[in-house]
Structure formats: structure tokens, C-alpha cells
Design a protein around this motif. Structure first.
Motif, PDB file in Angstrom:
ATOM      1  N   MET A 161       0.843  -1.179   0.000  1.00 15.05           N
ATOM      2  CA  MET A 161       0.000   0.000   0.000  1.00 15.05           C
ATOM      3  C   MET A 161       0.885   1.239   0.000  1.00 15.05           C
ATOM      4  SD  MET A 161      -3.092   0.328  -0.378  1.00 15.05           S
ATOM      5  CE  MET A 161      -3.379  -1.421  -0.098  1.00 15.05           C
ATOM      6  N   THR A 162       0.638   2.147  -0.924  1.00 14.28           N
ATOM      7  CA  THR A 162       1.494   3.322  -1.073  1.00 14.28           C
ATOM      8  C   THR A 162       1.111   4.452  -0.119  1.00 14.28           C
ATOM      9  OG1 THR A 162       0.083   4.340  -2.756  1.00 14.28           O
ATOM     10  CG2 THR A 162       1.802   2.810  -3.537  1.00 14.28           C
ATOM     11  N   ASN A 163       2.011   5.405   0.001  1.00 15.45           N
ATOM     12  CA  ASN A 163       1.720   6.599   0.788  1.00 15.45           C
ATOM     13  C   ASN A 163       0.527   7.361   0.216  1.00 15.45           C
ATOM     14  OD1 ASN A 163       3.759   6.615   2.868  1.00 15.45           O
ATOM     15  ND2 ASN A 163       5.255   6.980   1.252  1.00 15.45           N
ATOM     16  N   ALA A 164       0.451   7.434  -1.116  1.00 19.53           N
ATOM     17  CA  ALA A 164      -0.659   8.156  -1.745  1.00 19.53           C
ATOM     18  C   ALA A 164      -1.993   7.492  -1.418  1.00 19.53           C
ATOM     19  CB  ALA A 164      -0.450   8.218  -3.257  1.00 19.53           C
ATOM     20  N   ALA A 165      -2.032   6.165  -1.465  1.00 23.12           N
ATOM     21  CA  ALA A 165      -3.262   5.442  -1.157  1.00 23.12           C
ATOM     22  C   ALA A 165      -3.659   5.654   0.302  1.00 23.12           C
ATOM     23  CB  ALA A 165      -3.090   3.954  -1.457  1.00 23.12           C
ATOM     24  N   TYR A 166      -2.683   5.652   1.189  1.00 26.29           N
ATOM     25  CA  TYR A 166      -2.984   5.850   2.602  1.00 26.29           C
ATOM     26  C   TYR A 166      -3.427   7.282   2.876  1.00 26.29           C
ATOM     27  CZ  TYR A 166      -2.821   4.814   7.560  1.00 26.29           C
ATOM     28  OH  TYR A 166      -3.172   4.595   8.876  1.00 26.29           O
ATOM     29  N   GLN A 167      -2.873   8.228   2.126  1.00 27.81           N
ATOM     30  CA  GLN A 167      -3.279   9.620   2.300  1.00 27.81           C
ATOM     31  C   GLN A 167      -4.748   9.801   1.948  1.00 27.81           C
ATOM     32  OE1 GLN A 167      -1.271  12.208   3.572  1.00 27.81           O
ATOM     33  NE2 GLN A 167      -3.279  13.203   3.684  1.00 27.81           N
ATOM     34  N   ALA A 168      -5.223   9.050   0.963  1.00 25.41           N
ATOM     35  CA  ALA A 168      -6.645   9.126   0.595  1.00 25.41           C
ATOM     36  C   ALA A 168      -7.526   8.676   1.758  1.00 25.41           C
ATOM     37  CB  ALA A 168      -6.907   8.269  -0.644  1.00 25.41           C
ATOM     38  N   PHE A 169      -7.086   7.646   2.462  1.00 21.71           N
ATOM     39  CA  PHE A 169      -7.790   7.182   3.658  1.00 21.71           C
ATOM     40  C   PHE A 169      -7.824   8.281   4.713  1.00 21.71           C
ATOM     41  CE2 PHE A 169      -6.659   5.279   7.894  1.00 21.71           C
ATOM     42  CZ  PHE A 169      -7.905   4.763   8.233  1.00 21.71           C
ATOM     43  N   MET A 170      -6.710   8.934   4.937  1.00 22.43           N
ATOM     44  CA  MET A 170      -6.638  10.008   5.920  1.00 22.43           C
ATOM     45  C   MET A 170      -7.534  11.176   5.520  1.00 22.43           C
ATOM     46  SD  MET A 170      -2.516   9.893   6.591  1.00 22.43           S
ATOM     47  CE  MET A 170      -2.528  11.368   7.613  1.00 22.43           C
ATOM     48  N   ASP A 171      -7.496  11.524   4.235  1.00 26.67           N
ATOM     49  CA  ASP A 171      -8.290  12.655   3.754  1.00 26.67           C
ATOM     50  C   ASP A 171      -9.791  12.386   3.848  1.00 26.67           C
ATOM     51  OD1 ASP A 171      -5.928  13.945   3.188  1.00 26.67           O
ATOM     52  OD2 ASP A 171      -5.985  13.502   1.035  1.00 26.67           O
ATOM     53  N   ASP A 172     -10.161  11.110   3.876  1.00 32.01           N
ATOM     54  CA  ASP A 172     -11.569  10.725   3.948  1.00 32.01           C
ATOM     55  C   ASP A 172     -12.018  10.483   5.390  1.00 32.01           C
ATOM     56  OD1 ASP A 172     -14.017  10.205   2.639  1.00 32.01           O
ATOM     57  OD2 ASP A 172     -13.687   8.043   2.791  1.00 32.01           O
TER      58      ASP A 172
ATOM     59  N   TRP B 223     -11.748   0.489   5.347  1.00 32.00           N
ATOM     60  CA  TRP B 223     -12.125   1.640   4.524  1.00 32.00           C
ATOM     61  C   TRP B 223     -12.151   1.268   3.044  1.00 32.00           C
ATOM     62  CZ3 TRP B 223      -8.720   4.386   1.128  1.00 32.00           C
ATOM     63  CH2 TRP B 223      -9.254   5.572   0.597  1.00 32.00           C
ATOM     64  N   ARG B 224     -11.220   0.415   2.626  1.00 29.58           N
ATOM     65  CA  ARG B 224     -11.165  -0.040   1.236  1.00 29.58           C
ATOM     66  C   ARG B 224     -12.199  -1.106   0.915  1.00 29.58           C
ATOM     67  NH1 ARG B 224      -6.374   0.591  -1.920  1.00 29.58           N
ATOM     68  NH2 ARG B 224      -7.379  -0.887  -3.325  1.00 29.58           N
ATOM     69  N   GLY B 225     -12.939  -1.572   1.925  1.00 31.21           N
ATOM     70  CA  GLY B 225     -13.912  -2.625   1.694  1.00 31.21           C
ATOM     71  C   GLY B 225     -13.298  -4.004   1.629  1.00 31.21           C
TER      72      GLY B 225
ATOM     73  N   GLU C 288      -3.955   0.390  12.532  1.00 30.10           N
ATOM     74  CA  GLU C 288      -4.126   1.357  11.445  1.00 30.10           C
ATOM     75  C   GLU C 288      -4.282   0.645  10.102  1.00 30.10           C
ATOM     76  OE1 GLU C 288      -1.527   5.182  12.400  1.00 30.10           O
ATOM     77  OE2 GLU C 288      -0.599   3.341  13.162  1.00 30.10           O
ATOM     78  N   ALA C 289      -3.486  -0.398   9.897  1.00 28.50           N
ATOM     79  CA  ALA C 289      -3.600  -1.177   8.664  1.00 28.50           C
ATOM     80  C   ALA C 289      -4.971  -1.831   8.567  1.00 28.50           C
ATOM     81  CB  ALA C 289      -2.499  -2.241   8.622  1.00 28.50           C
TER      82      ALA C 289
ATOM     83  N   SER D 148      -9.268  -8.422  -1.090  1.00 25.36           N
ATOM     84  CA  SER D 148     -10.715  -8.300  -1.197  1.00 25.36           C
ATOM     85  C   SER D 148     -11.228  -9.481  -1.997  1.00 25.36           C
ATOM     86  CB  SER D 148     -11.131  -6.986  -1.870  1.00 25.36           C
ATOM     87  OG  SER D 148     -10.620  -6.898  -3.186  1.00 25.36           O
ATOM     88  N   MET D 149     -12.387  -9.954  -1.640  1.00 21.21           N
ATOM     89  CA  MET D 149     -12.992 -11.085  -2.313  1.00 21.21           C
ATOM     90  C   MET D 149     -13.981 -10.563  -3.351  1.00 21.21           C
ATOM     91  SD  MET D 149     -11.556 -13.669  -1.022  1.00 21.21           S
ATOM     92  CE  MET D 149     -10.748 -14.278   0.468  1.00 21.21           C
TER      93      MET D 149
END
Length: 203
Positions: free
Chosen positions: A1-12, A65-67, A58-59, A197-198
Motif C-alpha cells: 500500500m502506497t503513501n498516496a493510497a494511505y493519504q486518501a484514507f486520511m483525507d476521507d 475503509w477499502r472494503g 491502522e492497517a 478483497s474477495m
């Protein structure tokens, strides 16, 4: 999981929306200063580097959050080894050119070693970072008779991590290797995670 992807979680609202957090995760979160999360344990964090310095909780919240979810140890290892039970994601012979491991001094961009991908195309399973998986440590894991996605015990104190990490060695980069010394509250610059994810079957 990238920093950018995690930042989206934080921003949401990842750290403020309780729906993403388990009961134990919320208990941990309630003892933290949210403004200080995630921990800043590395100095350089480009968007396309793996997100490190996050606890298991956190993970887990990010995965929700990603479902999806954190993979079980069995899911992670099967994605890395495949039906042929390969030693490394790419085969049975160590090749230092296929993973960010030996003599490395830092993280690299996620997916920098496409030739080291596993049979399902999963990248970086032998290096760059170790990865949190869902399971608690069970000393009897190797003795279980269940063959369909066996899991660890319902409770415990130590969470399993899989995969090699930058600056380590071929031994810990084996897909069967399991790292088991860290509680879910731990984080450092060698540990990241991935999400499973399934997909729903059609028809």
C-alpha cells in the motif's frame, strides 16, 4: 500500500470515522493524539513508496475503509507461493535482482521489481517491507489439519508479519518465513501492509 493510497484514507476521515475501526482498534486510537498519526518514523516519504510506520490497527482500519481486509497468513503465503509452493515468489532460486532486500539502504518505489512478481502478479512479496497479516501468533500453526485458509487463534499478543524487508537477507525473504515478535501496537520503517478483497461471483 502506497503513501498516496494511505493519504486518501486520511483525507476521507480515516482517523475520525469509527466505522473503519475494530473495537480493539478504537481502544488503541483513543489513547493516541490523532494529530500525530501516522507516526513519522521515516524522513523521505514519496507518494509511490510503501506506507510504513503504521500499526496493525491502522492497517486494519485502512483495509476496512477499502472494503477489504488484511490477508490471513495462509492467503498471503498462497498468493506468494502458489500451488507449486515455490520458495520465493518467482521460483526456487534466490535472485537479488528481483527484490529490494540484500545490501539495500532504503525503501523503493512500489512495484520496482516486476520480474519478481508472484504467480498472481503480486509485487514486492519478498522485499521492500514486511507486511502485517490478519493472524495472531499461534505456536501450533504448522500442526493445524485444516487446509482451507487456516487462521490463527481468536486472541493473542503478537501479530504475524510476512515477507522480507529492505536491508535484510534471502532467508527472511522466503515466502514461508513468518516474523513474530511485534504486538499490534508496534510500528517501524520496515513494516507495511497490503489489502485483500474477495470479488463477488457473477451469475
Amino acid at each position: 500500500m502506497t503513501n498516496a493510497a494511505y493519504q486518501a484514507f486520511m483525507d476521507d476521515g480515516g482517523y475520525t470515522n469509527e466505522a473503519f475501526w475494530s473495537e480493539d482498534g478504537l481502544e488503541w486510537l483513543g489513547r493516541q493524539d490523532i494529530e500525530e498519526l501516522p507516526a513519522a518514523c521515516v524522513t523521505e516519504t514519496p507518494d509511490d513508496f510503501p506506507r510504513v510506520c503504521v500499526t496493525w490497527f491502522e492497517a486494519e482500519a485502512y483495509a476496512a475503509w477499502r472494503g477489504g481486509s488484511l490477508p490471513t497468513e495462509a492467503q498471503w503465503e498462497y498468493a506468494a507461493r502458489g500451488p507449486e509452493s515455490l520458495i520465493y515468489p518467482w521460483g526456487n532460486e534466490w535472485n537479488p535482482e528481483l527484490a529490494n532486500v540484500v545490501d539495500s539502504e532504503d525503501l523503493t518505489v512500489v512495484g520496482s521489481f516486476p520480474d519478481g512478481a508472484s504467480w498472481v502478479g503480486a509485487l514486492d512479496m519478498a522485499g521492500n517491507t514486511m507486511e502485517w497479516v490478519a493472524d495472531w501468533l499461534s505456536n501450533g500453526y504448522d500442526d493445524v489439519t485444516e487446509t482451507d485458509d487456516p487462521t490463527g487463534p481468536e486472541r493473542g499478543t503478537i501479530k504475524i508479519e510476512k515477507g522480507g524487508w529492505w536491508g535484510s537477507n534471502p532467508l527472511v525473504s522466503r515466502s514461508a518465513y513468518r516474523h513474530f515478535e511485534d504486538p499490534p501496537t508496534y510500528q517501524d520503517h520496515h513494516i507495511g501492509f497490503r489489502v485483500v478483497s474477495m470479488a463477488e461471483e457473477e451469475g
